[in-house]
Design an enzyme around this catalytic site. Structure first.
Site, PDB file in Angstrom:
ATOM      1  N   HIS A 189      57.654  55.321  77.272  1.00 20.55           N
ATOM      2  CA  HIS A 189      56.492  55.830  76.977  1.00 20.55           C
ATOM      3  C   HIS A 189      56.297  57.396  76.674  1.00 20.55           C
ATOM      4  O   HIS A 189      57.188  57.925  76.926  1.00 20.55           O
ATOM      5  CB  HIS A 189      55.460  55.156  77.847  1.00 20.55           C
ATOM      6  CG  HIS A 189      55.238  54.059  77.971  1.00 20.55           C
ATOM      7  ND1 HIS A 189      54.498  53.168  78.752  1.00 20.55           N
ATOM      8  CD2 HIS A 189      55.820  52.850  77.080  1.00 20.55           C
ATOM      9  CE1 HIS A 189      54.462  51.741  78.514  1.00 20.55           C
ATOM     10  NE2 HIS A 189      55.151  51.732  77.455  1.00 20.55           N
ATOM     11  N   GLU A 241      54.693  59.250  78.445  1.00 21.07           N
ATOM     12  CA  GLU A 241      54.674  60.429  79.629  1.00 21.07           C
ATOM     13  C   GLU A 241      56.277  60.522  80.123  1.00 21.07           C
ATOM     14  O   GLU A 241      56.478  61.626  80.417  1.00 21.07           O
ATOM     15  CB  GLU A 241      53.931  59.601  80.976  1.00 21.07           C
ATOM     16  CG  GLU A 241      52.427  59.223  80.552  1.00 21.07           C
ATOM     17  CD  GLU A 241      52.263  58.253  79.902  1.00 21.07           C
ATOM     18  OE1 GLU A 241      51.025  57.371  80.265  1.00 21.07           O
ATOM     19  OE2 GLU A 241      53.218  57.469  79.075  1.00 21.07           O
ATOM     20  N   LEU A 255      54.490  39.197  49.160  1.00 27.82           N
ATOM     21  CA  LEU A 255      53.782  39.889  50.267  1.00 27.82           C
ATOM     22  C   LEU A 255      54.564  40.355  51.631  1.00 27.82           C
ATOM     23  O   LEU A 255      54.464  40.247  52.292  1.00 27.82           O
ATOM     24  CB  LEU A 255      53.039  38.484  50.818  1.00 27.82           C
ATOM     25  CG  LEU A 255      52.054  37.768  50.059  1.00 27.82           C
ATOM     26  CD1 LEU A 255      51.276  36.649  50.915  1.00 27.82           C
ATOM     27  CD2 LEU A 255      50.944  38.713  49.504  1.00 27.82           C
ATOM     28  N   GLY A 288      41.952  35.942  47.462  1.00 33.75           N
ATOM     29  CA  GLY A 288      41.134  36.161  46.619  1.00 33.75           C
ATOM     30  C   GLY A 288      39.501  36.131  47.182  1.00 33.75           C
ATOM     31  O   GLY A 288      39.325  36.114  48.250  1.00 33.75           O
ATOM     32  N   SER A 323      34.393  35.124  52.650  1.00 29.88           N
ATOM     33  CA  SER A 323      34.317  34.265  54.015  1.00 29.88           C
ATOM     34  C   SER A 323      34.354  35.318  54.983  1.00 29.88           C
ATOM     35  O   SER A 323      33.488  35.060  55.847  1.00 29.88           O
ATOM     36  CB  SER A 323      35.343  33.172  53.889  1.00 29.88           C
ATOM     37  OG  SER A 323      35.289  32.147  53.050  1.00 29.88           O
TER      38      SER A 323
END
Length: 340
Positions: free
Chosen positions: A52, A54, A210, A274, A280
């Site tokens: 991380h 830190e 894709l 599409g 939606s």
């Protein structure tokens, strides 16, 4: 600008260096400052599963004895649990850092204030909320997933000058509204998306891959909504090793995207479907960011699919690329798309 903000802005700039490699973890930057105001160590979270911010900042300090007189600036609350790495809060305490300035709290269930409390219990002086909105904006994907229990959802489409996203053409042919440059930029977005969703109609008409081909990085999981079981096994989405998930049940859309997070760990979903699928999401208010490319081509009588209806949201940002305009719209106007 206050002194704390200067160092926190540096920490934010460091955090952004990890944006293509850390999902589903947050982007985090850390700066360690000595009593004379000089930066002694810097670090950021480079890749999911690795050290991380830190830890990297502390490792960058040559003389560890100096840490007992330093202040650490970190964009996100230090973790307090064991994951791929030990708790950062424990490391800060063990190294004797007396003061920590935190940009914003980590609201995920495993942390949510526990890291700050652990520091306070050990006698560390902690200040929370330095550039809080900027630090939350930095990890809006992470916060959305953990607070709303669904992926951060980005809608994307390209429309012609006369408002179409599809055109009548010969089988195997495709009318491109996007320019080569904006196509590359879309692949860039795909490279840090964890899943990309389309409807079965898009697969049948365009037979897309894709995948990420025009930008370095991994390809996202492909999610195809095929509730009428129309797809065949010879589509491009089945012809490589990238993972493809077919949704063929009748569950509500909100439940479907919730399961992408709960069952598959998806925190960032790119929707490239599409008109029907995109509309939606819009109608249900189930989106966070929308990217619309406004092309210069006029399709006229060849236009077949009208662009989704999208009203009431002023553009958050507008960019011009080779004559094509790209506009971003957001449910959270404080979010800066530069972080994506």
């Amino acid at each position: 600008m206050e002194v704390n903000e200067i160092y926190m802005r540096r920490a934010i700039s460091l955090a952004l260096k990890g944006k293509f490699n850390v999902l589903p973890n947050p982007m985090v930057g850390a700066v360690i400052v000595g009593p004379d105001g000089k930066i002694l160590g810097e670090g950021y979270h480079r890749k999911c599963g690795e050290a991380h911010a830190e830890v990297n900042a502390i490792d960058a300090v040559k003389d560890k004895a100096l840490l007992r007189d330093c202040t650490m600036y970190v964009t996100l609350e230090p973790c307090s649990h064991y994951g791929h790495t030990p708790p950062c809060a424990d490391l800060i305490i063990r190294m004797g850092i007396p003061r920590v300035v935190v940009g914003c709290l980590d609201t995920s269930a495993k942390v949510n204030g526990k890291g700050v409390q652990r520091l306070l219990d050990a006698g560390v002086e902690v200040e929370v909320g330095c550039l809080e909105e900027d630090c939350r904006s930095l990890n809006i994907v992470f916060f959305t997933a953990h607070e709303e229990h669904r992926p951060y959802i980005m809608l994307k489409w390209a429309q012609s000058a006369d408002g179409f996203i599809g055109a009548l053409c010969q089988p195997g042919e495709r009318v491109s509204i996007s320019t080569p440059l904006t196509t590359v930029l879309v692949h860039r977005i795909r490279s840090y998306s964890e899943a990309i969703m389309v409807g079965s109609g898009t697969v049948i008409l365009d037979n897309p891959w894709l995948t990420v081909r025009k930008w370095p990085g991994r390809s996202p999981m492909r999610v195809v909504v095929d509730r009428r079981n129309r797809l065949s096994g010879n589509c491009n989405i089945f012809s490589d090793d990238a993972k493809t998930l077919i949704i063929n049940d009748d569950k509500p859309l909100r439940e479907t995207v919730g399961e992408l997070y709960a069952k598959h760990g998806v925190t960032f979903l790119l929707v490239e479907g599409g008109t029907h699928l995109l509309q939606s999401f819009i109608d249900q208010g189930l989106w966070d960011l929308c990217r619309v490319e406004y092309g210069t081509i006029v399709l006229g009588e060849y236009g077949t699919a009208r662009a989704p209806r999208f009203e009431g949201y002023p553009p958050l940002r507008t960019f011009d690329f080779e004559g094509e305009t790209v506009k971003y719209y957001s449910h959270n106007p404080r979010f800066d798309v530069k972080n994506l």
